[in-house]
Design an enzyme around this catalytic site. Structure first.
Site, PDB file in Angstrom:
ATOM      1  N   GLN A 165       1.682  -5.595  -3.240  1.00 38.70           N
ATOM      2  CA  GLN A 165       2.277  -5.748  -1.829  1.00 38.70           C
ATOM      3  C   GLN A 165       3.083  -5.439  -1.334  1.00 38.70           C
ATOM      4  O   GLN A 165       3.497  -5.135  -2.874  1.00 38.70           O
ATOM      5  CB  GLN A 165       2.051  -7.499  -1.487  1.00 38.70           C
ATOM      6  CG  GLN A 165       0.600  -8.418  -1.254  1.00 38.70           C
ATOM      7  CD  GLN A 165      -0.174  -9.260  -2.293  1.00 38.70           C
ATOM      8  OE1 GLN A 165       0.697  -9.269  -2.733  1.00 38.70           O
ATOM      9  NE2 GLN A 165      -0.914  -9.286  -2.411  1.00 38.70           N
TER      10      GLN A 165
ATOM     11  N   ASP B 140       0.951  -0.907  -0.151  1.00 38.74           N
ATOM     12  CA  ASP B 140       0.149  -0.223  -0.044  1.00 38.74           C
ATOM     13  C   ASP B 140       0.844   1.579   0.183  1.00 38.74           C
ATOM     14  O   ASP B 140       0.852   2.661   0.448  1.00 38.74           O
ATOM     15  CB  ASP B 140      -0.820   0.372   0.573  1.00 38.74           C
ATOM     16  CG  ASP B 140      -2.022  -1.213   1.524  1.00 38.74           C
ATOM     17  OD1 ASP B 140      -2.171  -1.461   0.294  1.00 38.74           O
ATOM     18  OD2 ASP B 140      -1.754  -2.007   2.256  1.00 38.74           O
TER      19      ASP B 140
HETATM   20  P1  GDP Z   1      -0.454   0.448  -4.175  1.00 40.14           P
HETATM   21  O1  GDP Z   1      -1.208  -0.599  -3.698  1.00 40.14           O
HETATM   22  O2  GDP Z   1       0.938   0.510  -3.537  1.00 40.14           O
HETATM   23  O3  GDP Z   1      -0.745   0.804  -4.896  1.00 40.14           O
HETATM   24  O4  GDP Z   1      -1.080   1.593  -2.972  1.00 40.14           O
HETATM   25  P2  GDP Z   1      -2.997   2.046  -2.522  1.00 40.14           P
HETATM   26  O5  GDP Z   1      -3.658   1.913  -4.088  1.00 40.14           O
HETATM   27  O6  GDP Z   1      -3.141   0.816  -1.508  1.00 40.14           O
HETATM   28  O7  GDP Z   1      -2.818   3.110  -1.555  1.00 40.14           O
HETATM   29  C1  GDP Z   1      -2.382   4.139  -1.923  1.00 40.14           C
HETATM   30  C2  GDP Z   1      -3.170   5.008  -1.584  1.00 40.14           C
HETATM   31  O8  GDP Z   1      -2.978   6.743  -1.737  1.00 40.14           O
HETATM   32  C3  GDP Z   1      -4.400   5.580  -2.894  1.00 40.14           C
HETATM   33  O9  GDP Z   1      -5.121   5.776  -3.160  1.00 40.14           O
HETATM   34  C4  GDP Z   1      -3.800   6.538  -3.704  1.00 40.14           C
HETATM   35  O10 GDP Z   1      -4.786   7.396  -4.581  1.00 40.14           O
HETATM   36  C5  GDP Z   1      -3.045   7.735  -2.535  1.00 40.14           C
HETATM   37  N1  GDP Z   1      -1.604   7.513  -2.852  1.00 40.14           N
HETATM   38  C6  GDP Z   1      -1.103   7.607  -3.796  1.00 40.14           C
HETATM   39  N2  GDP Z   1      -0.035   8.801  -3.389  1.00 40.14           N
HETATM   40  C7  GDP Z   1      -0.640   9.486  -3.106  1.00 40.14           C
HETATM   41  C8  GDP Z   1       0.534  10.774  -2.045  1.00 40.14           C
HETATM   42  O11 GDP Z   1       1.642  11.354  -1.910  1.00 40.14           O
HETATM   43  N3  GDP Z   1      -0.474  11.348  -0.710  1.00 40.14           N
HETATM   44  C9  GDP Z   1      -1.992  11.243  -0.627  1.00 40.14           C
HETATM   45  N4  GDP Z   1      -2.474  11.866   0.099  1.00 40.14           N
HETATM   46  N5  GDP Z   1      -2.404   9.909  -1.211  1.00 40.14           N
HETATM   47  C10 GDP Z   1      -1.567   9.495  -1.655  1.00 40.14           C
END
Ligand code: GDP
Length: 425
Positions: free
Chosen positions: A222, A12
């Site tokens: 993951q 995440d």
């Molecule tokens: P992943 O599985 O690693 O892609 O992560 P997730 O999708 O579970 O979580 C990332 C979440 O954080 C998503 O809802 C993105 O829109 C949000 N996100 C990504 N980068 C940023 C950031 O720089 N700031 C904020 N506030 N949210 C972000």
């Protein structure tokens, strides 16, 4: 150039966002491990897209996505996801390819997942989607692959054997009713017809693409600390989420990988059970969880939050061979007066700098923190490093020094435009 993007914490980290930025410089996107327990969220043009099995880079037109042999596929979940994305204007007919060596998840895997988790002395925190039991069958050499699904006779026989074996377990160990072979056969034959146009020989597909000079982007799901071998075992996922998994899970040699980018949040989160040395106490937990919207994309489960842990990230950088790191969610720390970074652990009188393999040590140890001043300014509008407040620049420079790799990208908000490149990938 072929790039692997991995999570350098417990997942995440915002890999979806980083992949979205990188996709413009890519032709083929590949998922190489995990199943539909993973979820990348990407916000583009004000709309939110959630990807579970399909590579998230497909948001960009003209890209092709391969679900590699290392992924375990629930056909129902995959077809649903294809339908959902198709309804929102993303071309999946031509763009989604499935390796014929990928293993399939069946309802008996899901049922086993739930029953095993319930009867375990200590919970692992599985999502209950059958992913672990499907990998167990793969290793036990009784799994059913996409290529089998495409051959009606082989499929019928393999499924029959598996249903007999699983029904023995359901009845003898759990006093549960048996599953119907005929029902499963009919259902999966229906899936076979719908998936067949997407099935390819994954190894040949990628090697042909590389011969044509196409650029590949491998999307880790993951994170390193959830990797079956290098994570906080047993509180891990059932596959290799680290960069080495890209080779085995897609069928490309290590020599085909040119860059590895590790993604970290500016703090740390983890979902599910297991040790987490820098976990916040109640008040900070609520604050960061709310500001960072730290709830799972797949399950909605609240994520546990904590300070940035350099011991964890350094371990990830070693295991994955990261050339650079992308730091996401810097904006979530905007209101903090002081920010702590964990630089090591203390176990009684012993100082620990390397990530301990022993779960007992990891549970017992206490983090050693270094305090840095917060910036108390919004960072969401910054479009380059120099536009960040001085204290934020100092924080990021400190992370680089602690980790020994340069930062290549900084993200300061969930929107596509709230990210900027800092150096080379
Ligand atoms: P992943 O599985 O690693 O892609 O992560 P997730 O999708 O579970 O979580 C990332 C979440 O954080 C998503 O809802 C993105 O829109 C949000 N996100 C990504 N980068 C940023 C950031 O720089 N700031 C904020 N506030 N949210 C972000």
């Amino acid at each position: 150039m072929n790039i692997v993007v991995i999570g350098a914490q417990w997942g995440d980290e915002g890999k979806g966002k980083v992949i979205d930025v990188l996709s413009e410089e890519t032709d083929i996107l590949i998922r190489y491990q995990g199943g539909h327990n993973a979820g990348h969220t990407v916000i583009a043009d004000g709309q939110e897209f959630i990807f579970h099995l399909i590579p998230s880079g497909l948001l960009h037109r003209g890209k092709v996505g391969l679900i590699g042999n290392g992924v375990v596929i629930d056909p129902e979940a995959l077809l649903e996801e294809m339908q959902r994305l198709s309804a929102r204007g993303i071309d999946v007919t031509q763009a989604v390819k499935i390796s014929d060596q990928a293993h399939l998840i069946f309802p008996y895997h899901k049922k086993l997942d739930l029953l095993e988790e319930k009867s375990r002395a200590g919970r692992i925190g599985t999502t209950g989607r059958g992913i672990g039991p499907c990998y167990v069958d793969k290793v036990a050499r009784c799994g059913i692959r996409v290529a089998d699904l495409c051959d009606p006779h082989v499929f019928a026989e393999k499924l029959r054997q598996n249903v007999i074996e699983k029904n023995k377990i359901f009845q003898a160990l759990y006093q549960e009713p048996p599953m119907s072979y005929e029902e499963l056969l009919a259902r999966y034959r229906g899936f076979a017809d719908r998936l067949a146009p997407h099935v390819v020989n994954g190894v040949r597909f990628l090697h042909e693409a590389m011969r044509q000079g196409k650029r590949l982007l491998f999307e880790g799901a993951q994170g390193t600390l959830l990797d079956l071998d290098h994570g906080t075992y047993p509180f891990v996922t059932s596959s290799n989420a680290t960069s080495g998994g890209a080779c085995t899970g897609a069928g490309v040699p290590p020599t085909a990988i040119h860059r590895v980018i590790g993604v970290v949040k500016a703090y740390t989160t983890r979902v599910g059970e297991g040790p987490f040395p820098t976990e916040f106490s109640d008040q900070l937990m609520e604050q960061i969880r709310t500001k960072g919207k730290e709830f799972g994309a797949t399950t909605g489960r609240p994520r546990r939050c904590g300070w940035f842990d350099a011991v964890v990230a350094r371990h990830a950088i070693w295991v994955n061979g990261c050339h650079s790191i992308a730091v996401t969610k810097l904006d979530v720390l905007d209101e903090m007066e002081t920010i702590q970074v964990c630089t090591g652990y203390r176990d009684g009188a012993t100082m620990i700098e390397d990530f301990p393999s022993n779960i007992g040590t990891l549970t017992r140890c206490t983090p050693v923190y270094e305090a840095l001043p917060g910036w108390r300014t919004e960072t969401g509008e910054a479009s380059c490093f120099e536009e960040l407040p001085a204290a934020a620049q100092r924080y990021l420079k400190r992370l680089e020094a602690l980790l020994g790799v340069p930062i290549c990208l900084i993200s300061t908000g969930s929107k596509r435009e709230q990210a900027f490149k800092v150096g080379c990938w």
